[in-house]
Design an enzyme around this catalytic site. Structure first.
Site: not given
Length: 372
Positions: A226-229, A231-232, A343
């Protein structure tokens, strides 16, 4: 009189590479450095040079001579139908001290372009020992040649493999045309040789890569991005562990023993961020823990090692393929419906819970692909 020794550290690199390429193309025998031991090589398309190599090494019929290629990216020229485990090992271990015994008998195999005599030496029973030496100079030579060389250790049978150009000159210097010296070889021990048959790994020779490391290197790596590692993808990682363990009838802790590694990463993150508090709370409701999760950026090594890369959105997919086109066939939207998984960052528990449920459903939809 022994062949001259060319110290590549003391020579203009581009000139030394061109001289080496020319020597191979002229049918000469060349002793070259690798990361394991020094080797003696001949251009595979030159049957006279290969015959000289055979005579020098006093090889008997049926004794396979290995070949070296420039990288895993050209492997399918020679092995069009490589099995998944061998492909995985090539992608992860090359360049490096691993020789793969692969089936080169397909009619469209590039090995079929070589003379019958050469085929008889490199693939007498249809299988070929192939490696990509982890030596920058030799890789550049192979890239410039754009074809394999027959490459075997620069020593007589029964003698200790040579670890320097000087030793190679003493051993075989009288019978070769050029010797390249780059000091002591990194490992000083031959490559590991293995063959995959019916998904079973047969270690033909244990060398620089141990049997234990081979087992780890053959694990199927599933990577969620995902983007920030925070959450998802962390939720996807641990939910996949849960669902996969259920399918394999094992504990989550035993997934690696069963041949799977599940990981996650972020496209726009820095290391060591903890999972979002809401993600932790939601995972607790699944009896799962993200307390020990730490973010990691998506690296080139992760992309190279991963067998399946599941992304949360189309932008992630496009960014990965743009940066690493060779990964295109391994990158998939997690959603089987072709939509982004939004997100939940900044949302409340319910938003995170809905996101987790969507992720779990999509992983379940992807389980057949994961288990292949």
């Amino acid at each position: 009189m022994p062949a001259n020794l060319l110290n590549i550290k003391e020579t203009d690199e581009n000139k030394a590479i061109q001289n080496t390429v020319n020597a191979f193309r002229e049918g000469k025998l060349v002793i070259v450095p690798t990361e394991t031991v020094y080797g003696i090589g001949a251009l595979a398309s030159n049957s006279e040079a290969v015959d000289r190599l055979v005579q020098l090494k006093k090889r008997q019929k049926g004794h396979v001579l290995p070949v070296a290629i420039s990288g895993s990216n050209v492997l399918r020229r020679y092995v069009p139908d490589i099995d998944p485990i061998s492909e995985r090992l090539a992608r992860r271990c090359w360049p490096g001290p691993l020789t793969l015994s692969l089936d080169g008998s397909a009619p469209e195999s590039g090995f079929r372009k070589f003379s019958k005599e050469v085929q008889g030496w490199i693939m007498p029973c249809g299988r070929v020992g192939i490696r990509v030496p982890n030596h920058p100079f030799l890789i550049r030579v192979l890239q410039e040649l754009d074809e394999p060389i027959v490459l075997t250790s620069a020593n007589y049978k029964g003698n200790t493999p040579v670890k320097t150009g000087v030793d190679a000159q003493s051993e075989l210097g009288e019978g070769v045309d050029l010797i390249l010296d780059d000091g002591p070889a990194m490992y000083g021990t031959p490559s590991t040789v293995l063959q995959v048959t019916d998904k079973k790994i047969i270690i033909i020779r244990e060398g620089a890569i141990s049997r234990e490391n081979i087992k780890r290197l053959t694990a199927k790596i599933i990577l969620f991005v995902c983007t920030g590692n925070t959450c998802r993808s962390p939720m996807a990682e641990i939910l996949c562990c849960k669902l996969l363990a259920k399918n394999l009838d094992c504990n989550i802790a035993d997934l690696e023993e069963n041949g799977f590694l599940i990981m996650s990463a972020g496209l726009a993150t820095t290391p060591n961020h903890r999972a979002a508090p809401e993600a932790k709370d939601v995972m607790r409701s699944y009896n799962l823990s993200l307390e020990r999760h730490e973010s990691q950026p998506l690296s080139s090594d992760l992309l190279r090692f991963a067998d399946l890369i599941f992304v949360m959105g189309k932008a992630h997919q496009q960014a990965i393929i743009s940066a690493s086109p060779e990964a295109q066939n391994r990158v998939h939207l997690l959603s089987t419906r072709g939509k982004d998984i939004d997100d939940p960052l900044g949302g409340n528990f319910t938003i995170y819970q809905n996101c987790a449920q969507e992720i779990e459903n999509e992983i379940a939809n992807r389980m057949d692909l994961i288990l292949q």
